[in-house]
Design a protein around this motif. Structure first.
Motif, PDB file in Angstrom:
ATOM      1  N   UNK A  26       0.831  -1.211   0.000  1.00 20.10           N
ATOM      2  CA  UNK A  26       0.000   0.000   0.000  1.00 20.10           C
ATOM      3  C   UNK A  26       0.863   1.258   0.000  1.00 20.10           C
ATOM      4  N   UNK A  27       2.022   1.180   0.642  1.00 14.03           N
ATOM      5  CA  UNK A  27       2.889   2.366   0.725  1.00 14.03           C
ATOM      6  C   UNK A  27       3.400   2.791  -0.640  1.00 14.03           C
ATOM      7  N   UNK A  28       3.459   1.865  -1.572  1.00 14.63           N
ATOM      8  CA  UNK A  28       3.922   2.219  -2.914  1.00 14.63           C
ATOM      9  C   UNK A  28       3.010   3.245  -3.573  1.00 14.63           C
ATOM     10  N   UNK A  29       1.757   3.311  -3.148  1.00 11.87           N
ATOM     11  CA  UNK A  29       0.793   4.228  -3.748  1.00 11.87           C
ATOM     12  C   UNK A  29       0.713   5.576  -3.039  1.00 11.87           C
ATOM     13  N   UNK A  30       1.488   5.786  -2.007  1.00 11.94           N
ATOM     14  CA  UNK A  30       1.456   7.035  -1.251  1.00 11.94           C
ATOM     15  C   UNK A  30       2.709   7.860  -1.524  1.00 11.94           C
ATOM     16  N   UNK A  31       2.582   9.163  -1.328  1.00  8.46           N
ATOM     17  CA  UNK A  31       3.735  10.046  -1.529  1.00  8.46           C
ATOM     18  C   UNK A  31       4.823   9.644  -0.546  1.00  8.46           C
TER      19      UNK A  31
ATOM     20  N   UNK B 251       6.351  15.544  -6.078  1.00 11.77           N
ATOM     21  CA  UNK B 251       5.772  14.621  -5.092  1.00 11.77           C
ATOM     22  C   UNK B 251       5.605  13.267  -5.769  1.00 11.77           C
ATOM     23  N   UNK B 252       6.388  12.261  -5.327  1.00 12.57           N
ATOM     24  CA  UNK B 252       6.386  10.954  -5.986  1.00 12.57           C
ATOM     25  C   UNK B 252       6.020   9.843  -5.014  1.00 12.57           C
ATOM     26  N   UNK B 253       5.342   8.820  -5.560  1.00 15.50           N
ATOM     27  CA  UNK B 253       5.055   7.631  -4.759  1.00 15.50           C
ATOM     28  C   UNK B 253       6.183   6.611  -4.964  1.00 15.50           C
ATOM     29  N   UNK B 254       5.991   5.394  -4.504  1.00 14.21           N
ATOM     30  CA  UNK B 254       7.023   4.374  -4.591  1.00 14.21           C
ATOM     31  C   UNK B 254       7.256   3.843  -5.991  1.00 14.21           C
ATOM     32  N   UNK B 255       6.405   4.186  -6.915  1.00 11.15           N
ATOM     33  CA  UNK B 255       6.548   3.736  -8.305  1.00 11.15           C
ATOM     34  C   UNK B 255       6.980   4.876  -9.232  1.00 11.15           C
ATOM     35  N   UNK B 256       7.449   5.955  -8.658  1.00 11.51           N
ATOM     36  CA  UNK B 256       7.869   7.161  -9.398  1.00 11.51           C
ATOM     37  C   UNK B 256       6.709   7.806 -10.154  1.00 11.51           C
ATOM     38  N   UNK B 257       5.506   7.704  -9.608  1.00  4.71           N
ATOM     39  CA  UNK B 257       4.341   8.390 -10.159  1.00  4.71           C
ATOM     40  C   UNK B 257       3.981   9.531  -9.218  1.00  4.71           C
ATOM     41  N   UNK B 258       3.468  10.616  -9.780  1.00  2.00           N
ATOM     42  CA  UNK B 258       3.066  11.736  -8.940  1.00  2.00           C
ATOM     43  C   UNK B 258       2.878  12.992  -9.760  1.00  2.00           C
ATOM     44  N   UNK B 259       3.281  14.111  -9.173  1.00  4.27           N
ATOM     45  CA  UNK B 259       3.132  15.398  -9.858  1.00  4.27           C
ATOM     46  C   UNK B 259       4.339  16.284  -9.566  1.00  4.27           C
ATOM     47  N   UNK B 260       4.510  17.270 -10.451  1.00  6.19           N
ATOM     48  CA  UNK B 260       5.433  18.371 -10.209  1.00  6.19           C
ATOM     49  C   UNK B 260       4.586  19.632 -10.191  1.00  6.19           C
ATOM     50  N   UNK B 261       4.639  20.352  -9.077  1.00  6.16           N
ATOM     51  CA  UNK B 261       3.935  21.633  -8.956  1.00  6.16           C
ATOM     52  C   UNK B 261       4.954  22.752  -9.075  1.00  6.16           C
ATOM     53  N   UNK B 262       4.623  23.745  -9.871  1.00  9.83           N
ATOM     54  CA  UNK B 262       5.500  24.902 -10.019  1.00  9.83           C
ATOM     55  C   UNK B 262       4.687  26.155  -9.769  1.00  9.83           C
ATOM     56  N   UNK B 263       5.218  27.006  -8.920  1.00 13.09           N
ATOM     57  CA  UNK B 263       4.586  28.292  -8.646  1.00 13.09           C
ATOM     58  C   UNK B 263       5.561  29.384  -9.071  1.00 13.09           C
ATOM     59  N   UNK B 264       5.110  30.249  -9.960  1.00 15.77           N
ATOM     60  CA  UNK B 264       5.932  31.366 -10.435  1.00 15.77           C
ATOM     61  C   UNK B 264       5.396  32.643  -9.808  1.00 15.77           C
ATOM     62  N   UNK B 265       6.233  33.263  -9.005  1.00  9.84           N
ATOM     63  CA  UNK B 265       5.818  34.462  -8.280  1.00  9.84           C
ATOM     64  C   UNK B 265       6.383  35.689  -8.986  1.00  9.84           C
TER      65      UNK B 265
END
Length: 167
Positions: free
Chosen positions: A84-89, A113-127
């Motif tokens: 189950x931990x593979x699916x969490x950040x 932000x990646x899970x145990x399978x290298x899936x996730x997102x990249x968030x970018x904030x430009x100020x």
């Protein structure tokens, strides 16, 4: 019998006495060992004087079986949690930077932000002084179908290497 009549009665008496002493010595050794065994037996039964050694051994075996069953249940639970931990950040990488030359203090950032399978997102904030924009890009297997900026690539790399977040 003629042989016994030729032996001196004193020698015969001392021989018999020697055999008796040898028998007594052997009995003494057996008694010492028995007393040690009895002492150990009493220590085992002190907590439960109503139990026999057989009952105590059966109780011990049942307790051991319960422990083994509990240990096996914990192993199965741990395997379930690991799956189950593979699916969490699990891994986070962050990079702060200046998006625009007229804004200081590294107020823009990219965070992966990646899970145990290298899936996730990249968030970018430009100020910027007049506005702030936020972008999200999906990551599958450590790669994005969108073009990543240098800062996003750095954040992704830090997350994949488990490099602690740096400011």
């Amino acid at each position: 019998m003629p042989f016994l009549t030729q032996i001196d009665p004193v020698v015969l008496a001392f021989s018999a006495l020697g055999l008796c002493l040898l028998a007594l010595f052997i009995m003494l050794i057996v008694l010492i060992r028995q007393s040690r065994l009895l002492r150990r037996y009493r220590v085992l039964l002190d907590r439960n004087p109503d139990l026999s050694i057989d009952d105590l051994l059966i109780q011990h075996q049942e307790g051991l079986a319960d422990l083994k069953a509990g240990q096996e249940a914990l192993r199965r639970r741990m395997a379930d949690l690991e799956r189950a931990a593979l699916d969490h950040v699990q891994r986070v990488g962050i990079v702060r930077f200046n998006a625009f030359p007229d804004v200081g203090a590294d107020l823009s950032f990219s965070i992966a932000l990646l899970d145990g399978r290298d899936n996730g997102i990249v968030l970018t904030s430009l100020y910027g002084r007049s506005e702030c924009r936020t972008y999200a890009k999906p990551i599958r297997g450590g790669q994005s179908s969108y073009t990543l900026t240098e800062e996003e690539k750095q954040a992704l790399s830090r997350a994949r290497e488990n490099v602690p977040a740096q400011s």
